[in-house]
Each structure stands twice: as C-alpha cells, then as structure tokens.
Design an enzyme around this catalytic site. Structure first.
Site, short mmCIF file in Angstrom:
data_model
loop_
_atom_site.label_atom_id
_atom_site.label_comp_id
_atom_site.label_asym_id
_atom_site.label_seq_id
_atom_site.Cartn_x
_atom_site.Cartn_y
_atom_site.Cartn_z
N LYS A 98 0.86 -1.18 0.00
CA LYS A 98 0.00 0.00 0.00
C LYS A 98 0.90 1.23 0.00
O LYS A 98 1.72 1.41 0.91
CB LYS A 98 -0.91 0.00 1.22
CG LYS A 98 -2.03 -1.03 1.18
CD LYS A 98 -2.90 -0.91 2.43
CE LYS A 98 -4.10 -1.85 2.33
NZ LYS A 98 -3.70 -3.27 2.23
N ASP A 135 -1.25 -2.29 -4.00
CA ASP A 135 -2.65 -2.34 -3.57
C ASP A 135 -3.35 -1.02 -3.87
O ASP A 135 -2.73 0.05 -3.83
CB ASP A 135 -2.74 -2.61 -2.06
CG ASP A 135 -2.66 -4.08 -1.73
OD1 ASP A 135 -2.98 -4.90 -2.60
OD2 ASP A 135 -2.27 -4.41 -0.60
N GLN A 164 -10.77 -1.78 -8.56
CA GLN A 164 -11.90 -2.09 -7.68
C GLN A 164 -13.21 -1.93 -8.45
O GLN A 164 -13.53 -0.84 -8.92
CB GLN A 164 -11.86 -1.15 -6.47
CG GLN A 164 -10.56 -1.27 -5.68
CD GLN A 164 -10.46 -0.28 -4.55
OE1 GLN A 164 -10.57 -0.66 -3.38
NE2 GLN A 164 -10.25 0.98 -4.85
N ARG A 185 -5.03 -7.15 -10.77
CA ARG A 185 -5.91 -7.79 -9.78
C ARG A 185 -7.24 -7.04 -9.77
O ARG A 185 -7.28 -5.83 -9.58
CB ARG A 185 -5.29 -7.74 -8.39
CG ARG A 185 -6.21 -8.34 -7.30
CD ARG A 185 -5.71 -7.96 -5.91
NE ARG A 185 -4.40 -8.48 -5.64
CZ ARG A 185 -3.56 -7.96 -4.73
NH1 ARG A 185 -3.91 -6.88 -4.05
NH2 ARG A 185 -2.37 -8.50 -4.53
N LYS A 188 -13.57 -6.45 -5.56
CA LYS A 188 -14.81 -5.67 -5.47
C LYS A 188 -14.56 -4.30 -4.86
O LYS A 188 -15.15 -3.31 -5.27
CB LYS A 188 -15.85 -6.43 -4.65
CG LYS A 188 -16.42 -7.64 -5.35
CD LYS A 188 -17.58 -8.25 -4.56
CE LYS A 188 -18.18 -9.45 -5.28
NZ LYS A 188 -19.32 -10.04 -4.54
N GLY A 189 -13.70 -4.23 -3.85
CA GLY A 189 -13.44 -2.98 -3.15
C GLY A 189 -13.89 -3.06 -1.71
O GLY A 189 -14.97 -3.60 -1.43
N ALA A 190 -13.08 -2.53 -0.80
CA ALA A 190 -13.36 -2.71 0.63
C ALA A 190 -13.33 -1.41 1.42
O ALA A 190 -13.17 -1.43 2.63
CB ALA A 190 -12.35 -3.70 1.22
N THR A 227 -11.71 -12.81 -5.73
CA THR A 227 -13.09 -12.92 -5.24
C THR A 227 -13.27 -14.27 -4.55
O THR A 227 -12.58 -15.24 -4.87
CB THR A 227 -14.11 -12.80 -6.38
OG1 THR A 227 -15.44 -12.85 -5.84
CG2 THR A 227 -13.95 -13.91 -7.41
N HIS A 228 -14.21 -14.30 -3.59
CA HIS A 228 -14.61 -15.55 -2.95
C HIS A 228 -16.02 -15.95 -3.38
O HIS A 228 -16.52 -16.99 -2.97
CB HIS A 228 -14.58 -15.40 -1.42
CG HIS A 228 -13.28 -14.85 -0.91
ND1 HIS A 228 -13.15 -13.54 -0.55
CD2 HIS A 228 -12.07 -15.42 -0.74
CE1 HIS A 228 -11.90 -13.32 -0.16
NE2 HIS A 228 -11.24 -14.44 -0.28
N ARG A 290 -12.49 -7.22 6.79
CA ARG A 290 -12.86 -8.60 6.47
C ARG A 290 -14.22 -8.93 7.09
O ARG A 290 -15.04 -9.63 6.49
CB ARG A 290 -11.81 -9.58 7.00
CG ARG A 290 -10.41 -9.39 6.46
CD ARG A 290 -10.28 -9.69 4.98
NE ARG A 290 -10.82 -8.69 4.08
CZ ARG A 290 -10.21 -7.54 3.76
NH1 ARG A 290 -9.06 -7.25 4.31
NH2 ARG A 290 -10.75 -6.71 2.91
#
Length: 309
Positions: A98, A135, A164, A185, A188-190, A227-228, A290
């Site tokens: 980052k 990142d 993202q 990469r 989705k974005g967090a 992604t999960h 998370r």
C-alpha cells in the site's frame, strides 16, 4: 449502514483493546492474520506453497503520516524479501504494498517519497526472483496509485495493478490496463466510498465486476481474479474458456483464512490460486474490513466480544 458502523469501529482504540483481550477473538484474528512477525508469515507462506498455492504478502499498515514510519515499513518489506530470497520461493511468493503505508499521505512530496520507497521494494523483489503488486486504496488515491504503477513498470515491468469493481471508473481503467504483460488484480473494493464515485448496491457491484472481467479476459494482460463469490468464480472460468485462456494465463486470488477448501479445490482442478496473506502489528483495520465483507465472520466476532467477562 452496517458497513459504515464497521468502518467506524476500525478507528476505535477501545474496541481494539477489547478484541486483543478476548481469547475467542484472538483465535478469530489468527484465522485471518498468521502473526505479527516476519517469521510468522514466511512460515505460513511455506505451508501454502507446499499445498500447491501461491502467495502474496501484505505488511499491514496504511495512512502513515510519519516519515520515519514510512521508512520502517519499507525496510520491513526489504527484510521480508530477503527472507523470501533465502527460502527460494521465487514467483510463488510475491508482496503487496500500500503506497499509503510507505509515505504517500505525507505532506508535501509524499507521492514522490512513496514511489521511491516502492522502487526499493521492487528492486528487493527482483533480487528475490519475484515481484510486487501495488494495492489500491480509497478512490482519492486511484490516479496517484495508477501513475505510480506506470512509473515503476518502466524499470520493473511485472509490477501489478489493482482495480476495484465498485468504482464507476473501473471499466475504463480495465481497458487501459488490459495490455500484454500487464498484471491486474480485480477486486470488489473494501472502502466506504460515496455514491458519487462507487456503486452502492451489491448487485450493481457484481455486474460491474463481470463487465470488468470480460474486458480483462479478452485483453492481452494477466487477469488476477480476487473474489470468494462462487458465482463470480464460475463466471471467470467460463470467460477463460470462451477466450481460450490456458490455465496459468490468469489466476484466482483469495484471502488467507477465507474459503481455504475452495482454494485447494481450484488447485486440484489445475488452476493457479494466490492467497493474500497479511501480517504485522497493524492488523485491526484489516480485520474489520474482512468482517464487513462476510456477515458470518461478523457474528462470530460479536459473540466473542460479548462473551468477555
């Protein structure tokens, strides 16, 4: 609403101390963060590689406003990459960085400082036979981060970018980056972003994610599908087949501690899977993000905190 509450919790020192004090919550932290020391993450990376997975390591920390701290994080990455070189992991283990952790937010010439620090990390990665992915953070840093990617790629072509899907601009960025040799990469974005720049509805984010995947898989770059979501994993596989992508010309990425059985199932099916493994003392903000992404983890967390006597 819940996401906003959780992002507020990420700034609560009192809640962090509670989390650190509760045994069940400490176990939850260990599920997502293998430890605070370099040796902890090198061990965890070795175990994952032994299982056929690949790894990207994140030294946790962001929004550094002290130049000495930015330098310390840079040295930590250089030291880590030295340890990875000794372990001879090669490209099986890379690092994620980052820019805010290595000085981007410093007043004045913070952006230039962070790029100089990133260049040192990239050189250490090259010496270790691996690479770096920068990142992506909140939308206010997107242009500066992509600019840093372009600058670093002049000397280190394998530097990865992150996009993202919840940002409305991302389809355009995908088109620009879906070129030969470009590692991208897609996540989705967090971060808690305003509606003016980011989709707020989950279905809208998913649709954007699929549109972005279509661009990346049809391009000449190297898509990294972070992604999960089982539906998105399945769609990614279909897009790879439609575009006649061989396994190994793209990869899936998932977080350490999230859907480990699925990670190994994909590996058994011949796919390349990279696990995002964080470590370090500044784990709290990472953990809260998370929890914001997975309601089941949030409920476990809340039960753990509520059980404190």
């Amino acid at each position: 609403m819940m996401r906003s509450v959780l992002f507020g919790a990420a700034r609560s020192v009192r809640l962090q101390r509670t989390v650190e004090a509760v045994p069940l919550t400490r176990n939850l932290v260990a599920r997502f963060v293998p430890g605070t020391e370099e040796s902890d993450v090198v061990r965890a990376a070795g175990e994952l590689v032994d299982d056929g997975l690949t790894v990207t390591i994140d030294h946790l920390g962001e929004d550094t406003l002290d130049r000495g701290q930015a330098e310390a994080v840079t040295r930590a990455y250089v030291s880590l990459l030295g340890a990875l070189r000794e372990a001879e992991f090669g490209t099986d283990v890379e690092v994620s960085v980052k820019l805010s952790a290595i000085g981007q937010a410093l007043p004045g010439d913070g952006e230039a400082i962070s790029v100089d620090h990133a260049r040192r990390i990239c050189q250490a990665a090259e010496d270790a036979g691996t690479t770096v992915t920068l990142d992506m953070e909140d939308h206010t840093t997107t242009d500066a981060t992509l600019s840093a990617v372009r600058e670093l790629r002049a000397d280190f072509p394998s530097v990865g970018a992150v996009l993202q899907a919840y940002l409305k601009r991302t389809e355009g960025d995908c088109r620009e980056l879906a070129v030969a040799g470009s590692r991208v990469r897609l996540c989705k974005g967090a971060y808690d972003e305003p509606a003016s720049v980011a989709y707020q509805d989950r279905d809208e984010v998913d649709r954007s994610y699929v549109r972005c995947m279509k661009i990346l898989f049809s391009g000449e770059g190297y898509p990294m599908i972070a992604t999960h979501d089982p539906r998105l994993v399945e769609i990614a596989g279909s897009l790879a087949a439609r575009n006649r992508r061989e396994q190994g010309s793209y990869e899936y990425q998932m977080l350490y501690g999230v859907r480990p059985r699925e990670q190994r199932r994909l590996v058994r099916a011949g796919e390349r899977v990279r696990v995002y493994v964080p470590y370090g003392a500044h784990w709290y903000g990472y953990l809260v993000r998370r929890l914001a992404e997975r309601p089941a983890n949030l409920m476990l967390f809340l039960r753990s905190v509520a059980s404190k006597k």
